[in-house]
Scaffold this motif. Sequence first.
Motif, short mmCIF file in Angstrom:
data_model
loop_
_atom_site.label_atom_id
_atom_site.label_comp_id
_atom_site.label_asym_id
_atom_site.label_seq_id
_atom_site.Cartn_x
_atom_site.Cartn_y
_atom_site.Cartn_z
N ASN A 21 -29.69 6.36 2.03
CA ASN A 21 -31.05 6.23 1.48
C ASN A 21 -31.55 7.54 0.91
O ASN A 21 -32.77 7.75 0.78
CB ASN A 21 -32.02 5.74 2.57
CG ASN A 21 -32.00 4.23 2.72
OD1 ASN A 21 -31.92 3.51 1.73
ND2 ASN A 21 -32.09 3.75 3.95
N SER A 27 -37.39 1.82 1.06
CA SER A 27 -36.17 2.62 1.25
C SER A 27 -35.36 2.49 -0.02
O SER A 27 -35.40 1.45 -0.69
CB SER A 27 -35.38 2.14 2.47
OG SER A 27 -35.04 0.78 2.37
N CYS A 80 -22.01 2.52 6.15
CA CYS A 80 -23.04 3.56 6.16
C CYS A 80 -24.01 3.29 5.01
O CYS A 80 -23.58 3.04 3.88
CB CYS A 80 -22.42 4.95 5.99
SG CYS A 80 -21.19 5.37 7.24
N ILE A 81 -25.29 3.35 5.30
CA ILE A 81 -26.32 3.15 4.29
C ILE A 81 -26.89 4.51 3.90
O ILE A 81 -27.38 5.25 4.75
CB ILE A 81 -27.43 2.22 4.81
CG1 ILE A 81 -26.84 0.86 5.19
CG2 ILE A 81 -28.52 2.07 3.75
CD1 ILE A 81 -26.19 0.11 4.05
N THR A 121 -37.35 6.28 4.69
CA THR A 121 -38.06 5.01 4.83
C THR A 121 -39.53 5.30 5.07
O THR A 121 -39.88 6.31 5.68
CB THR A 121 -37.52 4.15 5.99
OG1 THR A 121 -37.74 4.83 7.23
CG2 THR A 121 -36.04 3.87 5.83
N SER A 149 -26.94 5.25 9.34
CA SER A 149 -27.52 5.95 8.21
C SER A 149 -26.73 7.23 7.97
O SER A 149 -26.57 8.05 8.87
CB SER A 149 -28.99 6.29 8.49
OG SER A 149 -29.53 7.08 7.46
N VAL A 201 -32.27 0.37 7.57
CA VAL A 201 -30.87 0.78 7.53
C VAL A 201 -29.98 -0.32 8.11
O VAL A 201 -29.01 -0.76 7.49
CB VAL A 201 -30.66 2.10 8.28
CG1 VAL A 201 -29.17 2.38 8.48
CG2 VAL A 201 -31.31 3.25 7.52
#
Length: 480
Positions: free
Chosen positions: A151, A176, A148-149, A158, A291, A266
């Motif tokens: 941000n 990002s 999982c990213i 983004t 995400s 992502v």
Amino acid sequence: MRRSFFLLTAGVPIICFALLCQPAGAVQKTIPAFQSHLSNLQKYADNAGIQVVELPSGRPVWEYQADVPLVPASLVKILTSYAALKHLGPFHHFETSVWALHSPGDGIVQGDIWIKSEGDFYLVGEKLWDLANQLQLQGIRVVRGGICIDNSFFEPATEQICIDGKCGSPYNPIISATAVDFNTINFVVLPGDGVGSPARVKWLPPGDYPHVINQATTAAKAGNTPLKFVSLGTNQAGREKFQLSGKIPIRPDRSYKYRFNIGDPVNFAGYSFRGAFEQAGIRFEKKIVKSSQAPPGAVKLLSYESAPLGDLLYGLNRYSNNFMAEMLLRSLGAWVVSPPGTVSKGIAVVHQTLRELGIPEREVVLDSGSGLSRVCRVSPRAFTRVLSSAYNDFSLAPELLSSLAVNAEEGTLRKRLRKSAVTVRGKTGTLKNVIGFAGYVSYPGKDVYAVTILLNSVKNLREAQKAVYDLVEEIPTMAP
């Protein structure tokens, strides 16, 4: 047209510099030389603003429309860098961390892992490998979930910075908070093993993000079918399709390089991290990239600190990197105001910093940290005030000055003033119809001057640039 560098009264010249008058004999000989350079600049640009100040005193020695805000292009990076050094300090680090729901047991992480960065704008491939190897050294061998990213350190998560409606070039950055390799992917195309064989394609950072449709073949020599490399957009799996076609000559010393802004930050970050982790021997049971914010109560498995801010500015200013500047602006807003970092918070911090230097608000209008904008307006006086303040502040002077390009040596000034005895450390700015220079100028054994030159509505970029550097070169010999 306003001319603040001299006044005429009853036909007798009274020489004045920024409200500081001097005896005519002390500076009279410099006025014709500066006037000649100004006339030359005005041949190629309809609007000009210039200020030259002596250092360390900050005393203006010559100026023209110094308080008039003009489009500064990439000179804005000086303001962003200065504000960041003042508020964060040259030894500030940006952290990237790996999180999980529970501490690992027997080398196994139950569930997903989350990767979150605080806007590290130099999170390049080798840093991913460092993180991966550190996790492996902790004994982690298996992740039962996916990647999982997170941000959430920036808002929006983004965004892309474009100018003049053109977004395709790499200099139009995609921003990002957890961004890998400047949110760009780099390809190298090489000839195959023999005539008629497929071309070879490699890329950095590693991972499965790109899906390359390779239709290029190896030819005996260059022909009428040159290589063509294009992005076809992302697919349902979050991977981006790239198509390569044409012919590449078999010469072993020949390669072709291509750089693209990625379409999905992502998935790009997730696939890149997973590729690095898998190379380190860490297996993921779920090939999922998504995400997601790290949940409350998550356990930090590992963290990585960037190089100090002062070191990172070297690439930002010397090579005028738009991505780095925009990332720094948002991080500045997050750290000084509150997370998440936004453009408006970062700009508020820059404006506050300039007000503390006594720069009037009317002389600065900003909407970006990089200057990739036609909305930004900054006066020459604002830049020279920042340069003067930085020069006299030992807590940040070494970092800011060393981050600037050097004539005939490195950065955007590498091809400028190659055979001159003048020493220049400066920042350049160029857009269509805009040229700017701000920096420090000196001859050996002479005083140092802070100089800002802004040209707008430029009619001939090449000749205007030459006129700018002709003036820069002669400043140390003309100034009183």
